[in-house]
Design an enzyme around this catalytic site. Structure first.
Site, mmCIF file in Angstrom:
data_model
loop_
_atom_site.group_PDB
_atom_site.id
_atom_site.type_symbol
_atom_site.label_atom_id
_atom_site.label_comp_id
_atom_site.label_asym_id
_atom_site.label_seq_id
_atom_site.Cartn_x
_atom_site.Cartn_y
_atom_site.Cartn_z
ATOM 1 N N TYR A 96 -3.918 -11.084 -17.752
ATOM 2 C CA TYR A 96 -3.465 -10.118 -17.266
ATOM 3 C C TYR A 96 -4.376 -9.368 -16.122
ATOM 4 O O TYR A 96 -5.173 -8.427 -17.313
ATOM 5 C CB TYR A 96 -2.296 -9.195 -16.499
ATOM 6 C CG TYR A 96 -1.802 -8.573 -15.563
ATOM 7 C CD1 TYR A 96 -1.394 -8.844 -14.475
ATOM 8 C CD2 TYR A 96 -2.694 -7.103 -15.846
ATOM 9 C CE1 TYR A 96 -1.317 -7.717 -12.976
ATOM 10 C CE2 TYR A 96 -2.457 -6.092 -14.587
ATOM 11 C CZ TYR A 96 -1.223 -6.233 -13.123
ATOM 12 O OH TYR A 96 -1.080 -6.270 -12.288
ATOM 13 N N GLU A 129 -4.825 -8.228 -7.558
ATOM 14 C CA GLU A 129 -3.567 -8.289 -9.063
ATOM 15 C C GLU A 129 -4.084 -9.551 -9.010
ATOM 16 O O GLU A 129 -4.037 -10.527 -8.247
ATOM 17 C CB GLU A 129 -2.514 -8.354 -8.612
ATOM 18 C CG GLU A 129 -1.446 -8.527 -9.731
ATOM 19 C CD GLU A 129 -0.290 -7.953 -9.886
ATOM 20 O OE1 GLU A 129 0.398 -7.525 -10.785
ATOM 21 O OE2 GLU A 129 0.649 -8.695 -9.038
#
Length: 390
Positions: free
Chosen positions: A109, A197
């Site tokens: 991530y 993101e």
């Protein structure tokens, strides 16, 4: 402002970020033509909506033939895709993104955002890719690494390497990850982004570090200098009331409650919502009419609030500075008469021309409940709405 995944990847690709090959399609037949231009034999069909969690809702499919590309695309285009971010009503899928597949060794991530607590850009990274970052933060906060960027010098190469090491990368992967992070940061600053993101960021079996997904959100206040970004706006993905408010220069966000709020000033609007909650109510919206609203804009604000079928009462909380209380009063009366408003309406006015504003409301002949202060206003609207529902 939000954009689609395929649009985000195009913006990032133009700024040196390596992405997988892919293109958007609006029909199943077009999807097949796009797939023919990709390496294959594995393709990924992704529904394009402004919401996360698409995979869990059936909006991401890995397929292994052109026939399967066509079948998956046909099912997705036109469907109401329901995710945690869309709510139970879902969002209509109007296009799909056809992308080449890759062999995934690890999922990571990576996110860049503005941390309000430090007033600085922060890079968040985690080895727990593919999961909701909120879930990781709640269950495994130690697995989230935060890199704070000094605004005077920007993100430094050594920080990019630290992020790569923190993700457990080694060898050539460290350099690839560091370069990717630096390019993402540069795109974040250049494009006036509020968030980027990448979830997941993947390490392939060949050792490449690639973004499998990309979400970008932009600061609306910076769009005047970001024409490239502004052109990517998809009004079909926006809430109709929020779009209408934006066109009228009103700051409106729809919420889930039943008490509509009309306030001038973002801070006062937040305080108004908080005190409604304090007295047992539930705000239906955030609405800031701004400091220079006209009678017409105030009336439009009422129309927008009342377009929400969940609204059962309205609280108007105005502190007049540049905004005059008599202008607000005239706008309230115009909207109330035009819309035939019968639900509870509580008004608290203070500031410039307050006596004139109160006189206009009192002589309007409408059933408007006056309040002396914010606490009094919140109590009155909450109690009145509850009494009407009983």
């Amino acid at each position: 402002m939000n954009i689609h995944e395929y649009q985000a990847k195009e913006l990032l690709k133009a700024r040196g970020v390596q992405v997988l090959k892919g293109r958007v399609a609006y029909t199943a037949e077009e999807a097949v033509e796009v797939a023919k231009t990709l390496p294959g034999p594995v393709y990924v069909v992704k529904a394009q909506i402004h919401a996360g969690g698409r995979g869990k809702g059936g909006g991401v499919k890995v397929v292994k033939s052109l026939d399967e590309v066509k079948e998956a695309s046909k099912k997705m285009i036109g469907m109401q895709l329901v995710t945690k971010q869309t709510g139970p009503q879902g969002q209509e899928v109007r296009r799909v993104f056809i992308e080449e597949g890759c062999e995934i060794a690890r999922e990571l991530y990576l996110g860049i955002l503005i941390d309000r607590s430090t007033s600085r850009v922060t890079v968040m990274s985690s080895t727990e890719g593919g999961m909701d970052i909120e879930e990781v933060a709640a269950k495994h906060p130690e697995k989230i690494l935060k890199t704070v960027v000094d605004p005077a010098i920007g993100l430094q190469p050594f920080q990019g390497r630290e992020i790569a090491f923190g993700l457990g990368l080694e060898g050539k992967q460290v350099g690839k990850c560091a370069e990717l992070v630096m390019n993402l940061y540069r795109a974040f600053i250049e494009l006036d982004a509020s968030i980027i993101e990448i979830n997941p960021l993947v390490v392939t079996k060949q050792g490449d570090v690639l973004l499998l997904d990309a979400k970008m959100n932009f600061d609306d206040n910076g769009l005047f200098r970001q024409k490239e970004v502004e052109q990517l706006r998809d009004v079909a993905e926006e809430d109709p009331a929020e779009k209408r408010a934006k066109d009228s220069e009103l700051n409106y966000v729809k919420l889930t409650g039943n008490i509509g709020c009309m306030v001038n000033g973002a801070g006062l609007a937040m305080a108004t919502m908080d005190i409604i909650k304090l007295y047992g109510g539930d705000p239906a919206n955030f609405l800031d009419v701004g400091g220079g609203a006209t009678k017409e804009r105030v009336a439009e604000a009422f129309r927008i609030i009342l377009s929400d079928p969940n609204v059962e009462g309205i609280l108007v909380n105005i502190f007049g500075g540049i905004m005059r209380c008599d202008v607000i009063a005239e706008g309230i009366i115009t909207a109330a008469k035009e819309l035939g408003m019968t639900m509870p309406l509580v008004v608290r006015l203070e500031g410039t021309n307050v006596d004139k504003g109160k006189k206009i409301l009192k002589e309007s002949g409408l059933h408007i409940i006056a309040a002396e202060n914010l606490a009094d206003a919140a109590q009155k609207v909450v109690n009145k709405v509850k009494a009407e529902a009983a």
